[in-house]
Design a protein around this motif. Structure first.
Motif, PDB file in Angstrom:
ATOM      1  N   ASP A 311       2.657  26.958  53.126  1.00  0.00           N
ATOM      2  CA  ASP A 311       2.100  25.921  53.753  1.00  0.00           C
ATOM      3  C   ASP A 311       1.385  26.450  55.224  1.00  0.00           C
ATOM      4  OD1 ASP A 311       2.597  24.112  51.996  1.00  0.00           O
ATOM      5  OD2 ASP A 311       4.083  23.052  53.162  1.00  0.00           O
ATOM      6  N   PHE A 312       1.857  27.697  55.587  1.00  0.00           N
ATOM      7  CA  PHE A 312       1.467  28.227  56.740  1.00  0.00           C
ATOM      8  C   PHE A 312      -0.283  28.247  56.855  1.00  0.00           C
ATOM      9  CE2 PHE A 312       0.343  31.756  59.775  1.00  0.00           C
ATOM     10  CZ  PHE A 312       0.957  30.831  60.930  1.00  0.00           C
ATOM     11  N   SER A 313      -0.678  28.777  55.629  1.00  0.00           N
ATOM     12  CA  SER A 313      -2.145  29.033  55.607  1.00  0.00           C
ATOM     13  C   SER A 313      -2.863  27.826  54.802  1.00  0.00           C
ATOM     14  CB  SER A 313      -2.324  30.523  54.863  1.00  0.00           C
ATOM     15  OG  SER A 313      -1.926  30.319  53.681  1.00  0.00           O
ATOM     16  N   TYR A 314      -2.122  26.846  54.651  1.00  0.00           N
ATOM     17  CA  TYR A 314      -2.851  25.736  54.114  1.00  0.00           C
ATOM     18  C   TYR A 314      -3.984  25.161  54.705  1.00  0.00           C
ATOM     19  CZ  TYR A 314      -3.417  21.436  51.418  1.00  0.00           C
ATOM     20  OH  TYR A 314      -4.095  20.366  50.472  1.00  0.00           O
ATOM     21  N   LEU A 315      -5.070  25.257  53.925  1.00  0.00           N
ATOM     22  CA  LEU A 315      -6.488  24.380  54.266  1.00  0.00           C
ATOM     23  C   LEU A 315      -6.738  23.392  53.238  1.00  0.00           C
ATOM     24  CD1 LEU A 315      -8.404  27.723  55.085  1.00  0.00           C
ATOM     25  CD2 LEU A 315      -7.108  26.035  56.849  1.00  0.00           C
ATOM     26  N   ARG A 316      -7.566  22.679  53.464  1.00  0.00           N
ATOM     27  CA  ARG A 316      -8.034  21.603  52.590  1.00  0.00           C
ATOM     28  C   ARG A 316      -8.335  22.254  51.009  1.00  0.00           C
ATOM     29  NH1 ARG A 316     -12.614  16.711  53.087  1.00  0.00           N
ATOM     30  NH2 ARG A 316     -12.016  15.793  50.995  1.00  0.00           N
ATOM     31  N   GLY A 317      -7.618  21.962  50.192  1.00  0.00           N
ATOM     32  CA  GLY A 317      -7.613  22.497  48.854  1.00  0.00           C
ATOM     33  C   GLY A 317      -6.665  23.374  48.421  1.00  0.00           C
ATOM     34  N   GLY A 318      -5.860  23.770  49.290  1.00  0.00           N
ATOM     35  CA  GLY A 318      -4.800  24.632  48.975  1.00  0.00           C
ATOM     36  C   GLY A 318      -4.448  25.860  50.121  1.00  0.00           C
ATOM     37  N   SER A 319      -3.462  26.764  49.666  1.00  0.00           N
ATOM     38  CA  SER A 319      -3.246  27.918  50.683  1.00  0.00           C
ATOM     39  C   SER A 319      -3.863  28.897  50.489  1.00  0.00           C
ATOM     40  CB  SER A 319      -1.704  28.124  50.411  1.00  0.00           C
ATOM     41  OG  SER A 319      -1.338  29.252  51.427  1.00  0.00           O
ATOM     42  N   VAL A 320      -4.446  29.688  51.613  1.00  0.00           N
ATOM     43  CA  VAL A 320      -5.278  30.717  51.549  1.00  0.00           C
ATOM     44  C   VAL A 320      -4.298  31.819  50.928  1.00  0.00           C
ATOM     45  CG1 VAL A 320      -6.263  32.309  52.882  1.00  0.00           C
ATOM     46  CG2 VAL A 320      -6.668  30.162  53.450  1.00  0.00           C
ATOM     47  N   ARG A 321      -2.918  32.101  51.453  1.00  0.00           N
ATOM     48  CA  ARG A 321      -2.291  33.233  50.576  1.00  0.00           C
ATOM     49  C   ARG A 321      -1.061  32.318  49.869  1.00  0.00           C
ATOM     50  NH1 ARG A 321      -3.578  34.847  56.137  1.00  0.00           N
ATOM     51  NH2 ARG A 321      -1.915  33.501  56.937  1.00  0.00           N
ATOM     52  N   ASN A 322      -1.293  32.257  48.700  1.00  0.00           N
ATOM     53  CA  ASN A 322      -0.375  31.489  47.446  1.00  0.00           C
ATOM     54  C   ASN A 322       0.595  32.621  46.879  1.00  0.00           C
ATOM     55  OD1 ASN A 322      -2.423  32.731  45.788  1.00  0.00           O
ATOM     56  ND2 ASN A 322      -3.142  30.734  45.222  1.00  0.00           N
ATOM     57  N   SER A 323       0.328  33.741  47.145  1.00  0.00           N
ATOM     58  CA  SER A 323       0.992  34.740  46.367  1.00  0.00           C
ATOM     59  C   SER A 323       2.253  35.421  47.341  1.00  0.00           C
ATOM     60  CB  SER A 323       0.175  35.821  45.594  1.00  0.00           C
ATOM     61  OG  SER A 323      -0.229  36.540  46.547  1.00  0.00           O
ATOM     62  N   VAL A 324       3.296  36.064  47.051  1.00  0.00           N
ATOM     63  CA  VAL A 324       4.247  36.558  47.690  1.00  0.00           C
ATOM     64  C   VAL A 324       3.689  37.728  48.066  1.00  0.00           C
ATOM     65  CG1 VAL A 324       6.330  37.959  47.892  1.00  0.00           C
ATOM     66  CG2 VAL A 324       6.013  35.732  46.604  1.00  0.00           C
ATOM     67  N   LYS A 325       2.835  38.665  47.503  1.00  0.00           N
ATOM     68  CA  LYS A 325       1.959  39.901  47.822  1.00  0.00           C
ATOM     69  C   LYS A 325       1.089  39.621  48.716  1.00  0.00           C
ATOM     70  CE  LYS A 325      -1.597  42.687  45.739  1.00  0.00           C
ATOM     71  NZ  LYS A 325      -2.291  43.117  44.794  1.00  0.00           N
ATOM     72  N   SER A 326       0.450  38.627  48.997  1.00  0.00           N
ATOM     73  CA  SER A 326      -0.605  38.277  49.871  1.00  0.00           C
ATOM     74  C   SER A 326       0.036  37.972  51.331  1.00  0.00           C
ATOM     75  CB  SER A 326      -1.568  37.294  49.589  1.00  0.00           C
ATOM     76  OG  SER A 326      -0.649  35.893  49.110  1.00  0.00           O
ATOM     77  N   ARG A 327       1.334  37.270  51.100  1.00  0.00           N
ATOM     78  CA  ARG A 327       1.997  36.926  52.504  1.00  0.00           C
ATOM     79  C   ARG A 327       2.801  37.998  53.045  1.00  0.00           C
ATOM     80  NH1 ARG A 327       2.852  32.276  49.366  1.00  0.00           N
ATOM     81  NH2 ARG A 327       5.217  32.322  49.042  1.00  0.00           N
ATOM     82  N   TYR A 328       3.279  39.012  52.178  1.00  0.00           N
ATOM     83  CA  TYR A 328       3.900  40.066  52.712  1.00  0.00           C
ATOM     84  C   TYR A 328       3.109  40.964  53.445  1.00  0.00           C
ATOM     85  CZ  TYR A 328       6.896  43.909  53.927  1.00  0.00           C
ATOM     86  OH  TYR A 328       7.635  44.978  54.587  1.00  0.00           O
ATOM     87  N   ARG A 329       1.852  41.321  52.654  1.00  0.00           N
ATOM     88  CA  ARG A 329       0.717  42.092  53.134  1.00  0.00           C
ATOM     89  C   ARG A 329       0.382  41.448  54.595  1.00  0.00           C
ATOM     90  NH1 ARG A 329      -3.729  42.541  48.767  1.00  0.00           N
ATOM     91  NH2 ARG A 329      -4.259  40.504  49.681  1.00  0.00           N
ATOM     92  N   GLN A 330      -0.080  40.154  54.655  1.00  0.00           N
ATOM     93  CA  GLN A 330      -0.538  39.784  55.909  1.00  0.00           C
ATOM     94  C   GLN A 330       0.490  40.036  56.988  1.00  0.00           C
ATOM     95  OE1 GLN A 330      -2.836  37.941  57.647  1.00  0.00           O
ATOM     96  NE2 GLN A 330      -1.438  37.135  59.064  1.00  0.00           N
ATOM     97  N   TRP A 331       1.743  39.600  56.705  1.00  0.00           N
ATOM     98  CA  TRP A 331       2.567  40.126  57.747  1.00  0.00           C
ATOM     99  C   TRP A 331       2.772  41.358  58.260  1.00  0.00           C
ATOM    100  CZ3 TRP A 331       7.385  42.808  57.486  1.00  0.00           C
ATOM    101  CH2 TRP A 331       8.254  42.648  58.867  1.00  0.00           C
ATOM    102  N   MET A 332       2.805  42.337  57.480  1.00  0.00           N
ATOM    103  CA  MET A 332       3.009  43.587  57.801  1.00  0.00           C
ATOM    104  C   MET A 332       1.605  44.267  58.222  1.00  0.00           C
ATOM    105  SD  MET A 332       4.845  46.948  55.657  1.00  0.00           S
ATOM    106  CE  MET A 332       3.359  47.818  55.088  1.00  0.00           C
TER     107      MET A 332
END
Length: 375
Positions: A311-332
């Motif tokens: 939900d952290f990257s949720y915008l109207r219509g859905g999450s910007v980063r909806n995969s584990v890959k995209s979220r870990y990549r974003q963090w690191m």
């Protein structure tokens, strides 16, 4: 005891006089916050006496592993860092921002007054001083100042401790943030524990530190005592549990956004957010509005959040980063690359908490190494 103390001056405080240092701070109405043992871990909490500290204890850390063990001596600071960071006192997990009350047709909004508790933070490590400096850049060094953080920051007295041993997941040397405290402290201690003596080499960092220390028994540090302290820190620097090659790291991560290692780490990551909760620099937050059952009273609260929640990257219509890959990549990538573009420094201080407290032992140093070797 010398009559006047200067910034950068080094003196000796005997182990038996450490309590006096705490007493002086308490007399000045500081709340004493220090490492202490609770629930089988060394955590930060309020203390009143030296005996509340983890005397004679150490910690053994590795990927996904944390255990307390007794030492064979009475070292006061013979451990590295635990699951807590000082962030919990400067940027608390939950803060009320304002409250609103309906009075007939009118609504009165009352901003929350920032907390102004005076706190003495005791046992702050060099990597944690760097983390505080990083959060200073985020919250108070720019045009938009976060009032709650600033109020807490303005009311702290910091006693740093130079590390006499490295933890199994520490890599502060790689990040140039330790193990010696070089800035951001009022007093910095190096513990020297020898068969016939137990004392602290204390460096004065500020005028406030000099004023406090002047009320504690001390003697001038000899060259030999200063060399002993320096050798302890140097030995710690040579015994890091981990290493991270930071050469060209920003470009490496920017140029490998589709590297197969992201899929590999995603297959292991639980997206639990532990790494962001224990991290001393992560500052993601969200706000929550609550009302009572009558609808006449409402409050807005700020709470810690994590870029690992969908939900952290949720915008109207859905999450910007909806995969584990995209979220870990974003963090690191944010931590080690885009943070540099935002704030002029890395977002990692090499404390190793994210490695220790990851349930599946994901190791940020190994992930970078794998990308570098496979690129």
């Amino acid at each position: 005891m010398t009559n006047s103390l200067q910034i950068n001056q080094k003196v000796i405080v005997a182990r038996q006089d450490l309590q006096k240092l705490l007493d002086v701070l308490a007399q000045q109405e500081y709340q004493l916050i220090s490492p202490t043992i609770k629930e089988a871990a060394i955590v930060y909490d309020e203390v009143s006496k030296v005996e509340d500290l983890p005397i004679g204890w150490t910690d053994k850390q590795d990927g996904g592993t944390y255990r307390l063990e007794q030492r064979d001596d009475k070292a006061v600071f013979g451990y590295s860092v635990g699951p807590h960071s000082w962030k919990k006192y400067l940027f608390p997990p939950r803060v009320r921002l304002w409250s609103a009350q309906r009075q007939g047709q009118d609504i009165q909004v009352t901003p929350e007054t920032p907390e102004s508790t005076k706190r003495a933070l005791i046992g702050v490590r060099a990597c944690e001083l760097s983390a505080i400096a990083i959060q200073d850049k985020v919250f108070i060094d720019g045009e938009a100042v976060e009032p709650h953080y600033q109020a807490s920051r303005d009311n702290v007295f910091i006693i740093a401790v130079n590390c006499a041993q490295a933890g199994g997941t520490c890599f502060c040397v790689s990040m140039q943030t330790g193990p010696k405290a070089t800035q951001g402290f009022d007093l910095a201690l190096t513990e020297v524990l020898e068969p016939e003596s137990h004392y602290f080499v204390v460096e004065v960092g500020t005028e406030a530190g000099a004023k406090v220390l002047s009320q504690v028994s001390h003697t001038a540090a000899t060259n030999e005592e200063q060399v002993t302290a320096d050798e302890i820190i140097a030995q710690t620097a040579q015994s890091m549990g981990r290493q991270l090659d930071t050469a060209g790291i920003k470009e490496l991560l920017y140029e490998n956004l589709e590297h197969p290692q992201w899929d590999d780490v995603a297959s292991r990551c639980l997206t639990c957010g532990n790494c962001t909760l224990v991290c001393p620099t992560c500052f993601c937050s969200t706000v929550e509005d609550v009302t009572d059952l009558t609808g006449d009273h409402a409050e807005r609260w700020r709470e810690w959040d994590s870029c690992f929640t969908i939900d952290f990257s949720y915008l109207r219509g859905g999450s910007v980063r909806n995969s584990v890959k995209s979220r870990y990549r974003q963090w690191m990538t944010h931590k080690l690359a885009s943070w540099i573009d935002q704030f002029g420094t890395s977002g990692c201080v090499g404390c190793g908490r994210c490695i220790t407290w990851c349930p599946v032992a994901i190791d940020i140093t190994q992930e970078v190494k794998a990308i570098k070797e496979g690129s």
